[in-house]
Every structure is written in C-alpha cells, then in structure tokens.
Design a protein around this motif. Structure first.
Motif, short mmCIF file in Angstrom:
data_model
loop_
_atom_site.label_atom_id
_atom_site.label_comp_id
_atom_site.label_asym_id
_atom_site.label_seq_id
_atom_site.Cartn_x
_atom_site.Cartn_y
_atom_site.Cartn_z
N VAL A 128 10.63 23.08 -43.54
CA VAL A 128 11.18 21.48 -43.67
C VAL A 128 10.95 20.90 -42.44
O VAL A 128 10.87 19.88 -42.40
CB VAL A 128 12.57 21.87 -43.70
CG1 VAL A 128 12.97 20.80 -43.52
CG2 VAL A 128 13.32 22.45 -44.49
N ILE A 175 6.84 19.14 -43.35
CA ILE A 175 6.87 18.69 -44.15
C ILE A 175 7.98 17.45 -43.50
O ILE A 175 7.18 16.25 -43.69
CB ILE A 175 7.99 18.90 -45.32
CG1 ILE A 175 7.73 19.75 -46.40
CG2 ILE A 175 7.54 17.49 -45.65
CD1 ILE A 175 8.59 20.64 -47.19
N PHE A 176 8.34 17.43 -42.47
CA PHE A 176 9.12 15.69 -41.94
C PHE A 176 7.76 15.47 -41.02
O PHE A 176 7.16 13.88 -40.99
CB PHE A 176 10.40 16.23 -40.48
CG PHE A 176 11.23 16.42 -41.62
CD1 PHE A 176 12.13 15.67 -42.70
CD2 PHE A 176 12.70 16.96 -41.28
CE1 PHE A 176 12.87 15.60 -43.00
CE2 PHE A 176 14.21 17.23 -41.70
CZ PHE A 176 13.78 16.55 -42.40
N CYS A 236 9.60 15.02 -50.20
CA CYS A 236 11.07 15.15 -49.83
C CYS A 236 11.86 15.38 -50.33
O CYS A 236 12.88 16.20 -50.00
CB CYS A 236 11.02 12.99 -49.98
SG CYS A 236 9.78 12.13 -48.72
N SER A 276 11.16 18.62 -52.09
CA SER A 276 11.30 19.63 -51.39
C SER A 276 11.77 19.91 -50.02
O SER A 276 12.70 21.22 -49.33
CB SER A 276 9.68 20.31 -50.45
OG SER A 276 8.92 19.68 -52.50
N SER A 277 11.70 19.57 -49.05
CA SER A 277 12.63 19.25 -47.46
C SER A 277 14.65 20.04 -47.77
O SER A 277 15.05 20.22 -47.48
CB SER A 277 12.26 18.48 -47.01
OG SER A 277 12.75 17.43 -47.29
N GLU A 278 14.77 18.34 -48.76
CA GLU A 278 16.28 18.53 -48.81
C GLU A 278 16.97 19.37 -49.69
O GLU A 278 17.63 20.32 -49.46
CB GLU A 278 16.10 17.23 -49.56
CG GLU A 278 16.45 15.96 -49.32
CD GLU A 278 16.59 14.91 -50.07
OE1 GLU A 278 16.48 15.29 -51.88
OE2 GLU A 278 16.09 13.90 -49.98
N GLY A 322 14.89 22.86 -49.37
CA GLY A 322 14.69 23.84 -47.80
C GLY A 322 16.15 23.86 -47.61
O GLY A 322 16.22 25.16 -47.34
N ALA A 329 18.20 18.50 -39.15
CA ALA A 329 17.13 19.54 -39.21
C ALA A 329 16.23 20.13 -38.09
O ALA A 329 16.62 21.24 -38.02
CB ALA A 329 16.26 19.10 -39.71
#
Length: 323
Positions: free
Chosen positions: A21, A24-25, A38, A40-42, A44, A103
C-alpha cells in the motif's frame, strides 16, 4: 503452538500488505493518480486491518488478557488504532488527508514491533500483580487510542505549517522579483491597470492556485482540530481511569512518576491547543505550532519514559509497560 503460528502468519501478511500500500501511495504521488491503484490501496488497508484484528484476538485468546501488557502488544494495538482511523473515512466513502498519514503510521509501528524488537519481547507473559485488573482494558486502550489520534492530528498540523511556510517564501520571492514599469504610461495602459485592479479587488482570492491552497489549509486545520479533539477526549478518559486504577494498585490516585508526569504534560499541551481554537486570531498557524510541539511530547511520553526504565510504570524492564 497453533495460535502462535497463526499469529506469526497474520503479522507478516499484514506487514506485507501495508508495504504494498505504501508503494502504491508513492506511485500515485509521483505520477498521475490511477483509479485502479487507489482502490487497490484501500482494499489493502482493509485486509491489513482484518489481519491485525485477527492476531490481536488470537493473542487475547491464548494469553487470557487484553494484549496491552508490554511494548510489543501496545505497538500492535497502536498500529490497529491507526487502521481504525483510516477505516472511518473509508466506510463513509470520503477521501481524507488522514489516509496519507495513517498508512505510514501502520507500517512504522508494526514494522518496529515485528523487526525492531527482540524476539523474546514478542512472547506473551503472565501479568504482574499490578496489571491483573479490569482497568487494564479501559485505561491502556484509551491511552493508546489517544496516542494514535493525537499523532495523526499533530501531523496534519505539521503539514499545515509547511504549506503556510512555503506560501510565505513564494510570496516573498515574488515581491523581490517584481519590477515597476519604467517610463510614462499611456492613458490606455493606465485604464487597463485600473480595470485589472478593480477585478482583483472584487475577487475573494487572488488566483485559483491561492484559492486551492487556502482551501487545503482550511481542510487541514478543520481535520486536525477534529482528530485532536477526539484524541484529547480519549486521553482524558485514560488519565482518569488510570488514576482510579492507581488508587486500587498503589493506594494513591496520583504519584508523579515519569509516566504520569509526561501524560499530564501531554494533556496540558493539547488543552492549550484546544483553548487557542476558541480564539479566531490564534487559529491556523498559531494553534498548529502548539499541536506540532505536542507531536514530540507524545513520543516522549510513549517511548522516552520507558527507555529510562524508572517509575511505577516500568515494572523493572522495558518490555513491560502499562501504557
């Protein structure tokens, strides 16, 4: 043995997910925002939250007490608290600047707990007599939740100060590079300048860039005050419940040992912050400076005092802490 293995697996799965995550950020930070990444990160962060929740529940089952009796457990609970703060705007389907802070907070606390501490500190131990109380859940959980909320709110204030500071630098550089026109102006040029100045006076903001910066500052200031207010409430409840617990365990509500003293200093700093919020002239950068000071005070209260190994909250070792 099965519980320990399952806890070990969940810990590493959660740490791996949060690492992805964070990656990705950073990708979204340096390139244009990608909708798929975005989402996918949420997802995750939700998966990481479920893993941390699962390992805390498993540790609670086989240890027989709430996993908040030592530094490793409190760090994992702090990581879980950061995840909780991340989940609030997520379930409300709102984008929040808190996501950028929570995060890294999850991966920092969880990474330090799993990799920075000795393996012996990961093992659950029998509670010392002073910790064998029903106040363990109330006091320590409120204190750790307050640390998470106050840290997030303080970081929002730090971001606000950075934006304001950069704005002042850019404005000063603009004024330094501004040159007045030389020579006489024609009547048409004078009329053009007057028309432009009148238009700018009627506008609430000098430019779209300044408007968006002003909007971001207002959002950070509002969010910081809301999160810090929640953390201050948790901190107050934690201190009061700790005082009742101290009276049962040690026969006195307050003993002025290092942990209690720094908890009171932390409470005072954020009480000052909330007081500055009542005055419109002190809002913004002035109150943000107070919150930024509180950010360092929290870490002294949480980590620094335990490094000393003294006081009623140390119990003879750095591995055993009550909050």
């Amino acid at each position: 043995m099965i519980f320990f293995t399952l806890e070990h697996v969940l810990t590493h799965i959660s740490l791996s997910i949060v690492s992805i995550v964070i990656t990705i950020f950073f990708i979204n930070l340096f390139v244009d925002e990608i909708v798929g990444l975005c989402h996918s990160s949420e997802k995750g962060m939700v998966a990481s939250f479920l893993c941390i929740t699962g390992l805390l529940v498993i540790r609670w089952i086989y240890s027989g007490h709430l996993p908040l009796s030592d530094l490793y457990e409190s760090l994992m609970f702090l990581s879980w608290s950061f995840s909780i703060i991340y989940m609030i705007p997520f379930f409300r389907n709102k984008k929040s600047h808190l996501n950028v802070l929570t995060a890294p907070g999850v991966i920092f606390t969880q990474g330090f707990a799993t990799s920075g501490l000795l393996r012996e500190m990961h093992q659950s131990t029998i509670l010392v007599p002073a910790l064998q109380s029903q106040w363990l859940m109330m006091h320590v959980s409120m204190m750790v939740l307050s640390y998470a909320a106050l840290l997030c709110g303080s970081l929002l204030s730090v971001a606000l100060i950075v934006i304001i500071f950069r704005k002042k630098i850019s404005n000063s550089s603009k004024y330094k590079g501004y040159c007045l026109p030389t020579g006489p102006l024609s009547f048409s040029e004078i009329q053009y300048v007057n028309e432009k100045s009148n238009v700018l006076k009627n506008k609430p903001f000098p430019s779209f860039r300044n408007y968006h910066r002003y909007q971001l500052i207002q959002q950070l200031d509002f969010m910081s005050s809301r999160v810090i207010s929640l953390g201050f409430l948790f901190l107050t409840i934690g201190i009061l419940s700790g005082a009742v617990w101290a009276n049962e365990a040690w026969g006195s509500y307050w003993n002025w040992d290092p942990k209690e003293t720094w908890a009171f200093i932390t409470w005072t700093i954020f009480a000052i912050y909330l007081h500055t919020r009542t005055n419109e002239n002190l809002r913004g950068s002035n109150s943000a400076i107070v919150a930024s000071i509180g950010f360092f005070i929290i870490w002294i209260c949480y980590f620094g005092v335990n490094l000393l190994g003294i006081g009623l909250h140390s119990y003879g070792s750095f591995a055993l802490t009550s909050n």
